[in-house]
Design an enzyme around this catalytic site. Structure first.
Site, PDB file in Angstrom:
ATOM      1  N   HIS A  83       0.833  -1.222   0.000  1.00  0.00           N
ATOM      2  CA  HIS A  83       0.000   0.000   0.000  1.00  0.00           C
ATOM      3  C   HIS A  83       0.866   1.270   0.000  1.00  0.00           C
ATOM      4  O   HIS A  83       0.423   2.313   0.455  1.00  0.00           O
ATOM      5  CB  HIS A  83      -0.947   0.040   1.202  1.00  0.00           C
ATOM      6  CG  HIS A  83      -1.697  -1.231   1.422  1.00  0.00           C
ATOM      7  ND1 HIS A  83      -2.944  -1.466   0.882  1.00  0.00           N
ATOM      8  CD2 HIS A  83      -1.361  -2.364   2.089  1.00  0.00           C
ATOM      9  CE1 HIS A  83      -3.345  -2.680   1.231  1.00  0.00           C
ATOM     10  NE2 HIS A  83      -2.404  -3.246   1.960  1.00  0.00           N
TER      11      HIS A  83
ATOM     12  N   SER B 275      15.474  22.234 -15.309  1.00  0.00           N
ATOM     13  CA  SER B 275      14.316  23.048 -15.631  1.00  0.00           C
ATOM     14  C   SER B 275      14.808  24.399 -16.139  1.00  0.00           C
ATOM     15  O   SER B 275      15.847  24.890 -15.711  1.00  0.00           O
ATOM     16  CB  SER B 275      13.463  23.241 -14.380  1.00  0.00           C
ATOM     17  OG  SER B 275      12.698  24.425 -14.483  1.00  0.00           O
TER      18      SER B 275
ATOM     19  N   GLU C 281      10.260   8.715 -16.731  1.00  0.00           N
ATOM     20  CA  GLU C 281       8.967   9.332 -17.061  1.00  0.00           C
ATOM     21  C   GLU C 281       8.569   9.036 -18.501  1.00  0.00           C
ATOM     22  O   GLU C 281       7.427   8.715 -18.804  1.00  0.00           O
ATOM     23  CB  GLU C 281       9.039  10.845 -16.863  1.00  0.00           C
ATOM     24  CG  GLU C 281       9.068  11.263 -15.412  1.00  0.00           C
ATOM     25  CD  GLU C 281       9.257  12.769 -15.269  1.00  0.00           C
ATOM     26  OE1 GLU C 281       8.315  13.440 -14.866  1.00  0.00           O
ATOM     27  OE2 GLU C 281      10.357  13.267 -15.580  1.00  0.00           O
TER      28      GLU C 281
END
Ligand code: ARG
Length: 464
Positions: A162, A283, A296
């Protein structure tokens, strides 16, 4: 490339030239020219076979083979002029051959159709990609994981259920879990290859041919395991592509899950691994950022593969026997999946070979979250406490830990004995992270010794 004045092989039956837009709409040469090698190999085998059964003379065969070799050179040197008017890779090459060698070139298509030709080419192409790129890259990724597992057999991290801290595990054990999935993927790929490697050539348009062809000859020449058993099925079956795309979907699903973990692990909240600057980007606005682009992208590309599988299933679901032009739509999803899978495997194999671990952070994370609570319960059971009571005792100890912000291993013996007199001074051997993982020493367990053995066995299982 579009030129409606180029003469089509079917002009005998037609009074009007193809509509210019229809010509461009129907052409596949833009994407099927990547199969030129397979198309030429198929023609070479076919010509040799035709000569062996007396349909071509040896001289005609040799002229054809020479012409095809020259054409292959032209394509490789970028000199070949592809024509949309000639629709696909097959007609482009055949037309060029005829222009070069005349009569013998016109005879090459005897006993063959583009329907069995294209089905053969696609299978040859996929087989080559599996053998020379996909299977080796998958193996390389597995090796990287196995080596990492061996090296990090003792490195401790929290295992989750979980996504909540559950029990301590070793990083090596975690890597080998991913390897198990990839091992099944590699076995599935080998199995898929068996059905890829069946030869449609000789099915001709749909019903076979009246020429005395020798299909075992061409199958041998092209390295196929056997000719297909039914010509109708041979020209129209695209199960092999669906199977490959299913395989790719399952494998990318695994890689996507793995990516999700790496993305979490690189976040400043976890901070467990460093993927290396060369595998990340920054970035343009936030100077502190180092983004895990590779995982990703792999997670994102998984969607494309599932989409290709869906396309392929939809392309096939309404088709009556035998060949229909719908089948031309098989190539783009298949080729895209091949390229995507190769890219994902390559970048992952490279990235995993140089990933760096922040062992201290992983260890600290395992100390938070009471990951040895089950070990304390098991300890109590071994000392005669029924499991349900032990669960209750440990629950109370955890509650104290939550309140006072301490792990069980950080409590004093007296404090712990306040919860149960079955607790003796050896309890700390079991509450430590090393004690916890070391005790899970059985087949499939997380103990460092087991992980080392499992890594060795995993390396032996790797498919060559
Ligand atoms: N370009 C076609 C394809 O990709 C080749 C087969 C065409 N056959 C035909 N009968 N029109 O499927």
């Amino acid at each position: 490339m579009s030129d409606t004045t180029v003469e089509k092989p079917w002009t005998g039956r037609f009074n009007e030239p193809t509509n210019a837009f229809v010509e461009a709409f129907g052409a596949s040469v833009g994407f099927d020219q990547r199969m030129y090698k397979q198309d030429i190999a198929g023609s070479v085998a076919h010509a040799k076979m035709l000569a062996s059964v007396g349909v071509l003379t040896d001289e005609e065969r040799d002229t054809i083979l020479e012409g095809l070799t020259e054409i292959e050179g032209e394509i490789e040197r970028g000199e070949f002029e592809w024509s949309i008017a000639l629709e696909d890779v097959h007609m482009n090459i055949e037309k060029r051959l005829t222009d070069k060698i005349g009569m013998a070139g016109k005879k090459l298509h005897t006993g063959r159709s583009r329907n069995d030709q294209v089905a053969t080419d696609v299978r040859l192409y996929l087989r080559a990609e599996i053998d020379t790129a996909i299977a080796p890259e998958l193996k390389r990724l597995q090796l990287a994981l196995i080596e990492l597992a061996e090296r990090e057999a003792e490195t401790i991290m929290p295992g989750f259920t979980h996504l909540q801290t559950a029990q301590p595990i070793t990083f090596g054990h975690h890597m080998l879990a991913w390897n198990e999935m990839l091992q099944r993927d590699s076995e599935r790929l080998a199995d898929c290859r068996k059905r890829v490697n069946i030869m449609p050539l000789g099915s001709a348009a749909l019903a076979g041919t009246t020429y005395p062809i020798d299909r075992d000859f061409t199958a041998r020449e092209l390295g196929f395991d056997m000719p297909c058993r039914n010509s109708l099925d041979g020209v129209s079956d695209r199960d092999f592509a669906i199977e490959f795309l299913s395989w790719a979907s399952i494998m990318l699903m695994h890689m996507s899950r793995f990516s999700e973990e790496l993305i979490l692990w690189t976040s400043s909240q976890f901070d467990w691994v460093d993927l290396g600057d060369s595998f990340c980007t920054g970035s343009s606005i936030m100077p502190q950022k180092k983004n895990p682009d590779v995982p990703e992208l792999v997670r994102g590309k998984t969607g494309r593969i599932f989409g290709s599988l869906s396309s392929m299933l939809m392309i096939m679901k309404g088709q009556p026997l035998a060949y229909n032009k719908d089948n031309q739509e098989d190539k783009e999803p298949l080729f895209d999946a091949i390229d995507t899978v190769k890219g994902c495997l390559k970048v992952y194999a490279d990235m995993m070979a140089q990933i760096e671990l922040k062992r201290e952070n992983m260890r600290e994370a395992a100390l938070r979250g009471f990951s040895t609570a089950t070990d304390l319960a098991d300890y109590l059971v071994r000392n005669g406490v029924p499991f349900r009571d032990a669960h209750e005792v440990v629950g109370k100890a955890v509650a104290l830990g939550v309140e006072t912000k301490r792990d069980l291993s950080e409590m004093s013996l007296e404090e712990l004995q306040g919860f149960s007199d079955a607790i003796k001074d050896d309890v700390f051997d079991y509450l430590t992270l090393e004690g916890s993982v070391g005790a899970r020493d059985h087949i499939g367990g997380t103990a460092p010794e087991r992980v080392r053995c499992a890594a060795k066995m995993a390396a032996e299982l790797l498919i060559n």
